[in-house]
Enzyme design. Structure first.
Site, PDB file in Angstrom:
ATOM      1  N   HIS A 170      -0.584  -2.537  10.152  1.00 19.27           N
ATOM      2  CA  HIS A 170      -0.657  -1.365  11.025  1.00 19.27           C
ATOM      3  C   HIS A 170       0.436  -1.510  12.077  1.00 19.27           C
ATOM      4  CE1 HIS A 170      -2.186   1.670  13.817  1.00 19.27           C
ATOM      5  NE2 HIS A 170      -1.892   0.793  14.758  1.00 19.27           N
ATOM      6  N   GLU A 195      -3.485   1.582  22.013  1.00 18.23           N
ATOM      7  CA  GLU A 195      -3.908   0.540  21.073  1.00 18.23           C
ATOM      8  C   GLU A 195      -3.739  -0.862  21.677  1.00 18.23           C
ATOM      9  OE1 GLU A 195      -1.595   1.338  17.576  1.00 18.23           O
ATOM     10  OE2 GLU A 195      -2.617   3.242  17.182  1.00 18.23           O
ATOM     11  N   LYS A 227      -3.590  -6.555   8.523  1.00 14.54           N
ATOM     12  CA  LYS A 227      -4.924  -6.099   8.136  1.00 14.54           C
ATOM     13  C   LYS A 227      -5.635  -7.161   7.286  1.00 14.54           C
ATOM     14  CE  LYS A 227      -3.669  -1.144   8.073  1.00 14.54           C
ATOM     15  NZ  LYS A 227      -3.753   0.091   7.261  1.00 14.54           N
ATOM     16  N   ASN A 246      -2.801  -1.546   2.683  1.00 13.29           N
ATOM     17  CA  ASN A 246      -1.346  -1.522   2.847  1.00 13.29           C
ATOM     18  C   ASN A 246      -0.859  -2.523   3.887  1.00 13.29           C
ATOM     19  OD1 ASN A 246      -2.235  -0.165   5.065  1.00 13.29           O
ATOM     20  ND2 ASN A 246      -1.205   1.773   4.627  1.00 13.29           N
ATOM     21  N   TYR A 285      -8.935   4.040  15.276  1.00  8.73           N
ATOM     22  CA  TYR A 285      -8.576   5.063  14.284  1.00  8.73           C
ATOM     23  C   TYR A 285      -9.162   6.435  14.639  1.00  8.73           C
ATOM     24  CZ  TYR A 285      -6.406   1.781  10.972  1.00  8.73           C
ATOM     25  OH  TYR A 285      -5.566   0.878  10.354  1.00  8.73           O
ATOM     26  N   ARG A 327       7.781   0.534  12.636  1.00  7.76           N
ATOM     27  CA  ARG A 327       7.330   1.523  11.641  1.00  7.76           C
ATOM     28  C   ARG A 327       8.290   1.542  10.440  1.00  7.76           C
ATOM     29  NH1 ARG A 327       2.308   3.986  11.667  1.00  7.76           N
ATOM     30  NH2 ARG A 327       3.264   5.745  10.594  1.00  7.76           N
ATOM     31  N   THR A 383       3.362   5.058   4.635  1.00  6.88           N
ATOM     32  CA  THR A 383       1.920   4.754   4.630  1.00  6.88           C
ATOM     33  C   THR A 383       1.421   4.461   3.222  1.00  6.88           C
ATOM     34  OG1 THR A 383       1.616   6.174   6.560  1.00  6.88           O
ATOM     35  CG2 THR A 383      -0.348   5.687   5.250  1.00  6.88           C
TER      36      THR A 383
HETATM   37  P1  IDP Z   1      -0.256   4.521   9.116  1.00  2.00           P
HETATM   38  O1  IDP Z   1      -1.072   3.260   8.933  1.00  2.00           O
HETATM   39  O2  IDP Z   1       1.010   4.480   8.301  1.00  2.00           O
HETATM   40  O3  IDP Z   1      -0.030   4.887  10.551  1.00  2.00           O
HETATM   41  P2  IDP Z   1      -2.230   6.664   9.059  1.00  2.00           P
HETATM   42  O4  IDP Z   1      -1.996   8.048   8.553  1.00  2.00           O
HETATM   43  O5  IDP Z   1      -2.374   6.478  10.528  1.00  2.00           O
HETATM   44  O6  IDP Z   1      -1.096   5.717   8.445  1.00  2.00           O
HETATM   45  O7  IDP Z   1      -3.560   6.154   8.325  1.00  2.00           O
HETATM   46  C1  IDP Z   1      -4.179   4.961   8.744  1.00  2.00           C
HETATM   47  C2  IDP Z   1      -4.528   4.155   7.509  1.00  2.00           C
HETATM   48  O8  IDP Z   1      -5.522   4.842   6.781  1.00  2.00           O
HETATM   49  C3  IDP Z   1      -3.369   3.971   6.529  1.00  2.00           C
HETATM   50  O9  IDP Z   1      -2.592   2.848   6.826  1.00  2.00           O
HETATM   51  C4  IDP Z   1      -4.066   3.842   5.203  1.00  2.00           C
HETATM   52  O10 IDP Z   1      -4.473   2.502   4.963  1.00  2.00           O
HETATM   53  C5  IDP Z   1      -5.315   4.698   5.395  1.00  2.00           C
HETATM   54  N1  IDP Z   1      -5.143   6.033   4.820  1.00  2.00           N
HETATM   55  C6  IDP Z   1      -4.336   7.023   5.256  1.00  2.00           C
HETATM   56  N2  IDP Z   1      -4.453   8.141   4.512  1.00  2.00           N
HETATM   57  C7  IDP Z   1      -5.377   7.847   3.569  1.00  2.00           C
HETATM   58  C8  IDP Z   1      -5.947   8.599   2.484  1.00  2.00           C
HETATM   59  O11 IDP Z   1      -5.613   9.766   2.234  1.00  2.00           O
HETATM   60  N3  IDP Z   1      -6.879   7.937   1.716  1.00  2.00           N
HETATM   61  C9  IDP Z   1      -7.264   6.650   1.959  1.00  2.00           C
HETATM   62  N4  IDP Z   1      -6.756   5.920   2.967  1.00  2.00           N
HETATM   63  C10 IDP Z   1      -5.825   6.503   3.766  1.00  2.00           C
HETATM   64 MG    MG Z   2      -1.356   5.525  11.990  1.00  2.00          MG
END
Ligand code: IDP
Ligand code: MG
Length: 138
Positions: free
Chosen positions: A117, A128, A11, A114, A51, A87, A93
């Site tokens: 992805h 994707e 990212k 973070n 997304y 993963r 996450t």
């Molecule tokens: P993932 O990246 O581990 O698959 P997802 O739930 O798909 O997690 O969420 C996508 C991205 O959105 C996450 O990597 C994180 O950066 C962001 N994200 C997820 N939940 C939240 C939240 O509650 N607040 C702010 N950002 C979030």
């Molecule tokens: Mg995800």
């Protein structure tokens, strides 16, 4: 058990912090294979599609803004059970919950920044990969 291909994104925060090489090195040392790579600034429409599962959530807008805020490195990564292996290597996450030794657990503290992805299922990986590598190379 089966050979799979998954999408990894370094990212914008990972790119800005010069962590792309580190992430590639971890994937390769694990035994995964890089099949395709693309350095790009994601168009807004592509980000919204990528997304799509999060549409309607309060963080959707900021998430799309963030992922389009600078270049990302998109990687098609293959290997045995690559989807779940990647993963696990990424960590939880929310980096506050990510175990040490994982990418997020070693390099991040913020949920919204973070670093990486990774596709979360076979269906997500297929969808994707087609978004980021539409020319059929993967
Ligand atoms: P993932 O990246 O581990 O698959 P997802 O739930 O798909 O997690 O969420 C996508 C991205 O959105 C996450 O990597 C994180 O950066 C962001 N994200 C997820 N939940 C939240 C939240 O509650 N607040 C702010 N950002 C979030
Ligand atoms: Mg995800």
């Amino acid at each position: 058990m089966a050979r799979e291909t998954t999408l990894v994104l370094v990212k914008p925060d990972g790119m800005q912090r010069r962590l792309a090489g580190e992430i590639i090195a971890r994937l390769e040392r694990r035994g995964l294979e890089l099949r395709c790579a693309r350095l790009l600034k994601i168009p807004k429409a592509t980000a919204r599609e990528h997304y799509a599962e999060h549409k309607g959530k309060p963080f959707f807008g900021p998430l799309v803004e963030f992922i389009t805020s600078g270049p990302v490195l998109a990687l098609a990564v293959s290997g045995e059970s690559a989807i779940s292996v990647v993963r696990t290597m990424m960590g939880a996450t929310n980096p506050l919950d990510s175990a040490p030794g994982t990418i997020r657990g070693d390099y991040a503290l913020e949920l919204s920044e973070n670093i990486v992805h990774g596709s979360d299922s076979k269906a997500s990986a297929r969808r994707e990969l087609a978004l980021f590598f539409p020319d059929g190379l993967v």
